[in-house]
Design an enzyme around this catalytic site. Structure first.
Site, PDB file in Angstrom:
ATOM      1  N   PRO A  85       0.815  -1.209   0.000  1.00  0.00           N
ATOM      2  CG  PRO A  85      -0.018  -1.031   2.156  1.00  0.00           C
ATOM      3  CD  PRO A  85       0.712  -1.966   1.245  1.00  0.00           C
TER       4      PRO A  85
ATOM      5  CG  LEU B 186       5.477   0.315   2.777  1.00  0.00           C
ATOM      6  CD1 LEU B 186       4.963  -0.445   1.569  1.00  0.00           C
ATOM      7  CD2 LEU B 186       6.584  -0.462   3.453  1.00  0.00           C
ATOM      8  CG  HIS B 187      -0.412   3.182   4.536  1.00  0.00           C
ATOM      9  ND1 HIS B 187      -0.550   2.689   5.804  1.00  0.00           N
ATOM     10  CD2 HIS B 187      -1.342   4.159   4.411  1.00  0.00           C
ATOM     11  CE1 HIS B 187      -1.523   3.340   6.420  1.00  0.00           C
ATOM     12  NE2 HIS B 187      -2.015   4.230   5.597  1.00  0.00           N
ATOM     13  N   PRO B 188       2.548   2.975   6.328  1.00  0.00           N
ATOM     14  CG  PRO B 188       2.680   4.599   8.006  1.00  0.00           C
ATOM     15  CD  PRO B 188       2.163   4.366   6.626  1.00  0.00           C
TER      16      PRO B 188
END
Lengths: 286, 363, 286, 363
Positions: free
Chosen positions: B163, B228-230
């Site tokens: 994501p 990147l989403h965490p």
């Protein structure tokens, strides 16, 4: 070359060194400022079959009562020695029938579509102290005079005549089109580059610009809005060219996004107005 | 233990799907759709048919002590099965204008379907309490061991979408700069329309076909490329550690990184080899209550290995202490049951790196 | 809709079912063969602001002494429901000054540049038993009649009018341009597809054609030579359109590479012949 | 033995450059140019300067018995140093026209400079009589061992251009279909103009900037894409065996395959590790007169390993029988001299695959 009468009261003649003090202040930054060389400056190895008998460029002015009023450069065939870039403004439609979505997008494709065309360039005129009517009359005399000059030496000129119109600029002289597109690919100052390299700077900077079609949607709103728009100060020029029969043909300049006007030379000069025999892709034969 | 999802996992998977605690979930939130997905997975694990590429495998991570499901992850045998699988590929073009003394490295995004047909890792979801244990390793690398064991049913390349940056309100800098202009809709709407990741062919018809010139994007969008989403940190970092390349491909929608690589060069696949095994004298495994049989990361210096039984139907993988050189792997009764092992059957093991490695093991 | 006199002796009127037996044999393979629907067939979700008051398409004929001689379809705005493709013929110059090499290359870029334009389509006429002079008179009456029709309902039509001219074909009806380009991307028989899907087949096949600029140099010699060339049998049509003021604007059709002629509607109809106020990228506003 | 070229190799290298027997030579045929290249290489091997990427290393393969030079190969530290390094990349685009029931996989060639800065293997030339021995292995893999040993002086990726199809008269189907149309000159002329491989930036200015649609090329040219000229078979096959990918990139001029991969995943680099060594009781090496100390392929079942001393200045590599597990590598006096080894110094070894492998060694 001696002067020739054009519109009533106006005479067209070649610019001489003595005219420079009058003319130079009229020119836009980046315009050519020197007298054309006597011999063709182009040539090189290009396939310029028609070049060779006469000058590749004339710097002409119209004067009335002995005073210059407007000037331009008449070029026989451009882009042969140094390819000149323009963007072609195209259109693509993206459709997803399953989603009932359809979007029309403008694209800008860098190319040299007008290579070999003849050109009226660096059109400039005296504005200070002249009424709009006087300016219009001078411009009309200038453009018609140049067209007459082409007609008189028809074989020396190409099938197409183009004129690049100045694009939109703000009060500081910055072009929103450049700010939205060119700036991201050349960090230098375009006005400084134009001053330094003259009109050729656009040929040089083209090597840095996107070579695949660019979607106009990625440009800032101001840059999109400036596509093919003429600068306020050149409204009179647009009008003159339009009435002379030149039209926008979906090409723009790479720096300020100003429109390129074009016309079939034969249609302008009222000359050999016969349809092409079979072939119509005129650029092929050049 | 890691094993194939079964129909009776439905309730527990529903709970996981709704929790969406840590990781990337591709589980449907509707019960019927989830049941269908389990059934589809069961067919993939057990069918005698030749692989068609349409198979989707769903794994669950189960705490052996409590029997609780603590994680899940999946595999799609071939990305974009029956259609193209689109990504953006990062490209850099150098252009020079000698006359101006200028030179330019232009970043462009290239719409491609290079990853069509590649095996796709889907979803990765684990109980948040286990994030710092070795459990994520079992979930992530066990799935790779399965691909290594059943290589003929998978592509020789794998990829995993991760994501990108988007906030809860649906603001996604990449979408706003690219997709929005060509779809004319906000990110949540487009996501709903397409079921999240893996845009279908007809969607890509709306996207620009030529390269996207990154310098023309707003700075925030440029900055978000490949970010990147965490929630994806944990699975993504393990895939990079396996040797996947996370710098080449981007997700079409949110600009998140799509990791990609060859199966043969994965760390787990390279290290995985048959190992002699023997019933051991006692249950060896220790671990905190939360982790069940999964050891905590900082617990001790034990070297662990990923053990799997190499099967498709009945696949199972565990983490066990690595045997001393020349010694067989010792199995407790519980291990034997979990692996469905019988004396004389092969097992495979792949050494895990220590979590705080003193030296590089795979020099 | 009743007939209106055009050139001396000719009357322009809408085609009716009774005319079909006469007209259908004139049509090229793949031309539309049915009467237009009373209601607009386009519409969809496209931003067709001007569509809606009247028919999107008229099938018109000219007759003299009660006998039809030529027909065409007049369309208000094309490509809105189903995007229609053309190639834009561009030019790029590749230069390596260090080698003193410079090559001018033609490029073909697929796009939908004329989306939203008005169109004269499927122009067909009675050839058998008619002298060239008779054919020319009928065609001229037809084209001028259509232009007059546009002038009478100017607001219903776009700024640009286009006509696609048939490209070069051999005795078997095969187009060398297709053979050199399209065939490599769609293995099916283009004539069969045209018969089956009508003129829309080109919209469908465009999904298979190259989306990045194609260098004409990669085409066979015959295909390159056919770019923007009109089929021998349509020489008369080219002549008629040219004299009516339509010109080739560097677009060609995707199947046989025939040229697309275009004109500013206002220039044709002699109507509101005023230059654009400021904006000149006409496609933007559609 | 494999070692750095020295000024006194000039005559022998001149002879090799003129023979051009088997392999790809990038040696200049002029004596002065060759001497310059040797000098440049010597600087690369010995200079204390930090690596700039401009270094070019030239290796020679020497028959230890006769002292004769029997092969040569090189490395350029960074492809396109100071300029772009152009290749074509194979790409495949799938387009579909549902209304026509048609679907199309279009092969395109994409002008790129992906490989700019990548370490480039240059030239590969060996005495034809040694083609079937292990000598080519020493020449090819020894060079890779050097890159592994001196990793900080090289890119983490390597590439090697390989000659495409062209006959002696200069007919090259790929050039005739592509380059010819944009250069307006025949292949030999263009090759002369550019010094063979590795087209410079300004040359690419003449080539089409957008993708080349392969279906538009003449069939002979389509068929020649990525095809190897027979002279390149031997070096190319060893690079593929090392794990390089030969399917992605093509040479701009002749359409030959450009192999490419990550240094860390090369077979020789992965297998290369420090090995204990000890002076041996006697000279172990046997071999036919033609091969000197280099064993014939079908000679016996001996397992061989590539041994190198890990140095830059004074680099040397040999093929030696692999020691039994747990045993040190035994070195003859001659080996010791060739490697410049002293007791206590490290050596590195990488096991070679048997030429007719009974099983895969690196499972």
């Amino acid at each position: 070359m001696e002067g020739s009468p054009v519109s009533p009261g106006f005479t067209l003649r070649a610019v001489t060194a003595a005219d420079l003090p009058t003319l130079l202040p009229w020119l836009r930054p980046g315009a050519a400022r020197t007298l054309p060389l006597a011999e063709p400056t182009t040539a090189a190895t290009a396939t310029t079959a028609t070049a060779g008998d006469g000058s590749a460029e004339h710097w002409l002015l119209v004067e009335t009562q002995g005073a210059p009023r407007a000037c331009l450069r008449l070029r026989r065939a451009i882009g042969l020695a140094l390819p000149r870039p323009w963007y072609h403004v195209g259109c693509v439609v993206h459709a997803a029938p399953a989603l009932q979505l359809q979007h029309r997008q403008h694209t800008l494709l860098l190319g040299h579509d007008h290579t070999g065309a003849s050109e009226l360039a660096d059109i400039a005129w005296q504005r200070t102290g002249r009424s709009l009517a006087e300016q219009a009359a001078a411009l009309q005399a200038l453009v018609q005079g140049a067209i007459a000059r082409i007609a008189a030496q028809r074989h020396q000129y190409a099938a197409t005549l183009i004129v690049e119109l100045p694009g939109r600029r703000d009060a500081q002289g910055h072009a929103p089109f450049w700010h939205g597109l060119g700036r991201h690919f050349y960090a230098g100052d375009p006005e400084a580059a134009a001053e330094r390299f003259g009109p050729d700077w656009r040929c040089h900077v083209a090597a840095l610009l996107p070579r695949q079609p660019v979607y106009a949607a990625f440009l800032s709103d101001a840059a999109q809005a400036a596509i093919a728009q003429v600068d306020d100060g050149s409204r009179l020029l647009l009008d003159t060219l339009w009435h002379a029969g030149l039209r926008y043909g979906h090409h723009i300049t790479v720096d300020d996004g100003g429109p390129v006007f074009e016309a079939e030379v034969d249609a302008l000069v009222g000359g050999a107005a016969a349809p092409p025999t079979m072939g119509v892709e005129g650029r092929k034969s050049l | 233990m890691l094993r194939a999802a079964r129909p009776d996992d439905l309730d527990a998977l529903m709970a996981l799907a709704q929790a969406r605690a840590i990781g990337i979930s591709s589980l449907p939130a509707e019960r019927a759709a989830l049941a269908e997905q389990i059934a589809q997975s069961q067919a993939a694990f057990t069918s005698d048919d030749d692989a068609s590429g349409e198979e989707r495998y769903l794994f669950v991570l189960q705490d052996r002590r409590s029997g609780r499901l603590v994680g899940t992850a999946g595999i799609a045998a071939a990305a974009g099965f029956n259609d193209r699988f689109y990504s953006y590929r990062n490209e850099f073009i150098v252009q020079a204008a000698p006359a101006l003394g200028a030179r330019n490295r232009i970043h462009t995004l290239h719409l491609c379907h290079d990853l069509t047909g590649v095996t796709l890792l889907t979803g990765f979801h684990i109980d948040a309490a286990l994030a710092d244990t070795l459990a994520p390793q079992l979930l992530s690398r066990g799935r790779l061991a399965f691909i290594g064991a059943q290589a003929e049913r998978f592509s020789d390349r794998i990829a995993a979408e991760n994501p990108g940056l988007a906030d809860d309100s649906g603001r996604c800098p990449f979408w706003d700069a690219v997709g929005q202009r060509f779809f004319g809709m906000a990110y949540p709407e487009a996501e709903r329309l397409t079921g999240g990741f893996s845009p279908k062919g007809w969607i890509a018809e709306l996207m620009p076909q030529g390269p996207i010139y990154v310098p023309l994007l707003p700075e925030e969008a440029q900055w978000s490329l490949g970010q990147l989403h965490p929630v994806g940190d944990l699975p993504f970092s393990m895939l990079l550690d396996e040797g996947l390349d996370g710098d080449t491909y981007l997700n079409l929608f949110d600009g998140g990184p799509t990791a990609e690589g060859r199966v043969a060069t994965l760390k787990t696949v390279r290290r995985r080899r048959t190992t002699p095994a023997a019933p051991g004298p006692e249950i060896l495994h220790i671990g905190p209550p939360t982790g069940g049989d999964v050891p905590q990361a900082d617990e001790d210096d034990t070297a662990w290995c990923l053990v799997d039984n190499g099967r498709r139907d009945g696949f199972a993988a565990l983490l066990l202490p690595a045997p001393e050189p020349g010694m067989p792997l010792l199995l407790s009764d519980d291990d034997i049951a979990a692996l469905g092992w019988q004396d004389g059957q092969p097992l495979w093991a792949a050494l895990l790196d220590p979590l705080h490695p003193p030296v590089e093991v795979d020099a």
